[in-house]
Design an enzyme around this catalytic site. Structure first.
Site, PDB file in Angstrom:
ATOM      1  CG  ASN A   1       1.729  -3.613   8.439  1.00  0.00           C
ATOM      2  OD1 ASN A   1       1.878  -2.989   7.395  1.00  0.00           O
ATOM      3  ND2 ASN A   1       1.703  -4.938   8.487  1.00  0.00           N
TER       4      ASN A   1
ATOM      5  CG  HIS B   1       5.276   3.729   8.092  1.00  0.00           C
ATOM      6  ND1 HIS B   1       4.916   3.059   6.942  1.00  0.00           N
ATOM      7  CD2 HIS B   1       6.533   4.199   7.861  1.00  0.00           C
ATOM      8  CE1 HIS B   1       5.911   3.132   6.056  1.00  0.00           C
ATOM      9  NE2 HIS B   1       6.888   3.818   6.584  1.00  0.00           N
TER      10      HIS B   1
ATOM     11  CB  THR C   1       6.102  -4.333   1.740  1.00  0.00           C
ATOM     12  OG1 THR C   1       6.165  -2.937   1.425  1.00  0.00           O
ATOM     13  CG2 THR C   1       7.443  -4.993   1.454  1.00  0.00           C
ATOM     14  CB  SER C   2       3.771  -2.353  -2.971  1.00  0.00           C
ATOM     15  OG  SER C   2       3.864  -1.192  -2.146  1.00  0.00           O
TER      16      SER C   2
HETATM   17  N1  APR Z   1       0.201 -11.998   1.973  1.00  0.00           N
HETATM   18  C1  APR Z   1       1.352 -11.379   1.544  1.00  0.00           C
HETATM   19  N2  APR Z   1       1.349 -10.264   0.755  1.00  0.00           N
HETATM   20  C2  APR Z   1       0.152  -9.781   0.361  1.00  0.00           C
HETATM   21  C3  APR Z   1      -1.073 -10.384   0.736  1.00  0.00           C
HETATM   22  C4  APR Z   1      -1.007 -11.536   1.582  1.00  0.00           C
HETATM   23  N3  APR Z   1      -2.119 -12.143   2.001  1.00  0.00           N
HETATM   24  N4  APR Z   1      -2.098  -9.658   0.177  1.00  0.00           N
HETATM   25  C5  APR Z   1      -1.520  -8.643  -0.525  1.00  0.00           C
HETATM   26  N5  APR Z   1      -0.169  -8.724  -0.423  1.00  0.00           N
HETATM   27  C6  APR Z   1       0.828  -7.819  -0.986  1.00  0.00           C
HETATM   28  C7  APR Z   1       0.400  -7.086  -2.245  1.00  0.00           C
HETATM   29  O1  APR Z   1       0.671  -7.846  -3.409  1.00  0.00           O
HETATM   30  C8  APR Z   1       1.254  -5.817  -2.188  1.00  0.00           C
HETATM   31  O2  APR Z   1       2.499  -6.012  -2.840  1.00  0.00           O
HETATM   32  O3  APR Z   1       1.052  -6.815  -0.018  1.00  0.00           O
HETATM   33  C9  APR Z   1       1.513  -5.625  -0.673  1.00  0.00           C
HETATM   34  C10 APR Z   1       0.789  -4.436  -0.047  1.00  0.00           C
HETATM   35  O4  APR Z   1       1.353  -3.276  -0.598  1.00  0.00           O
HETATM   36  P1  APR Z   1       0.806  -1.824  -0.168  1.00  0.00           P
HETATM   37  O5  APR Z   1      -0.658  -1.833  -0.163  1.00  0.00           O
HETATM   38  O6  APR Z   1       1.523  -0.844  -1.028  1.00  0.00           O
HETATM   39  O7  APR Z   1       1.270  -1.680   1.359  1.00  0.00           O
HETATM   40  P2  APR Z   1       2.719  -1.331   1.950  1.00  0.00           P
HETATM   41  O8  APR Z   1       3.816  -1.829   1.082  1.00  0.00           O
HETATM   42  O9  APR Z   1       2.717  -1.741   3.359  1.00  0.00           O
HETATM   43  O10 APR Z   1       2.672   0.285   1.865  1.00  0.00           O
HETATM   44  C11 APR Z   1       3.742   1.002   2.422  1.00  0.00           C
HETATM   45  O11 APR Z   1       2.557   3.061   2.149  1.00  0.00           O
HETATM   46  O12 APR Z   1       0.456   3.957   2.173  1.00  0.00           O
HETATM   47  C12 APR Z   1       1.655   3.910   2.856  1.00  0.00           C
HETATM   48  O13 APR Z   1       2.173   4.254   5.135  1.00  0.00           O
HETATM   49  C13 APR Z   1       1.527   3.375   4.266  1.00  0.00           C
HETATM   50  O14 APR Z   1       2.890   1.764   5.433  1.00  0.00           O
HETATM   51  C14 APR Z   1       2.261   2.045   4.214  1.00  0.00           C
HETATM   52  C15 APR Z   1       3.250   2.254   3.095  1.00  0.00           C
END
Ligand code: APR
Length: 238
Positions: free
Chosen positions: A101, A118, A188-189
């Site tokens: 984040n 990041h 995180t996804s």
């Molecule tokens: N608590 C926990 N997890 C949650 C919540 C919550 N309240 N709400 C959503 N999620 C989960 C979703 O199910 C999903 O798996 O958080 C995840 C968010 O995934 P992404 O949107 O893909 O974000 P992230 O994994 O941080 O992306 C990685 O991708 O776009 C780039 O640089 C950007 O740092 C980012 C990187």
């Protein structure tokens, strides 16, 4: 399941918490890939989160980041961020936050030594390597601001797709992942590398906290289906 994880937490001497956008969702910061609500549902990452996209339309990209900055400035760390910081205060040096984040909410919650893989949304840097004339204290205002002498543009100090992560932070995160007893993977996804690779390279147990299935569930010793702001206080409270 939660009790077993709490036992692992109690027994763990070195804990790494790897967080993603879901960690800040309950603060009101949109994630990236959640179907309707994620940023990438409305915008094309290649237009807004690449150097090519920025060079093609600097104003579009600058304005988009400005709106995200304003959005983050309006919100607060949630109960999950605060529970982590409180745990770190009670147990100095036992838990390290490694985050994807750029919102700074872990740091605002009081977490020390956060490794931001990041970058940081609140900071800018030069697009081109700075020349002697490039002085961040003397900018020609605009969207984006630029060097009045050579026109070098300011850009958000975040890691865009296709760019390298900051070396020191990544090396420290890899070290910590290798040496920890337990890794909490929160919100995180798990599809963006090298960050997601930390959960596969760690020597410790892996616990995934996510209300939805993620690409790291197969790497987990335990998967807790729930949200960061609800589960982390429960898990981390004394
Ligand atoms: N608590 C926990 N997890 C949650 C919540 C919550 N309240 N709400 C959503 N999620 C989960 C979703 O199910 C999903 O798996 O958080 C995840 C968010 O995934 P992404 O949107 O893909 O974000 P992230 O994994 O941080 O992306 C990685 O991708 O776009 C780039 O640089 C950007 O740092 C980012 C990187």
């Amino acid at each position: 399941m939660n009790d077993e994880v709490r036992q692992w937490l109690r027994a763990a001497r070195r804990i790494v918490l790897l967080s993603g956008a879901g960690m800040s969702a309950e603060s009101g910061v949109p994630t990236f890939r959640d179907a309707q609500t994620g940023l990438w549902a409305d915008f094309r990452p290649e237009d807004l989160a690449t150097e090519e996209g920025f060079r093609a339309d600097p104003r579009l990209v600058w304005d988009w980041y400005q709106s995200r900055r304003e959005g983050v400035a309006r919100v607060q760390p949630n109960a999950g961020h605060l529970a982590i910081a409180a745990f770190q205060q009670r147990h100095p040096g036992r838990l390290l936050v490694v985050t994807q984040n750029v919102d700074g909410l872990h740091q605002r919650a009081g977490s020390p030594g956060v490794l931001a893989l990041h970058g940081n949304l609140a900071e800018d840097k030069w697009l081109e390597p700075p020349r002697p004339c490039c002085d961040p204290a003397r900018l020609a205002q605009g969207r984006p601001p630029r060097c009045p002498a050579c026109g070098n543009l300011r850009r958000p100090a975040v890691v865009w797709f296709g760019e390298m992560l900051p070396k020191a932070e990544l090396a420290a995160a890899e070290d910590a992942a290798r040496g920890c007893d337990l890794m909490l993977v929160v919100g995180t996804s798990g599809v963006v590398y090298p960050a997601a690779g930390l959960a596969r390279a760690t020597g410790g147990r892996v616990v995934v906290i996510n209300p939805e299935p993620s690409a790291l569930d197969d790497a987990a010793d335990a998967v807790l289906r729930g949200t960061a702001a609800l589960l982390l206080p429960e898990l981390l409270e004394e």
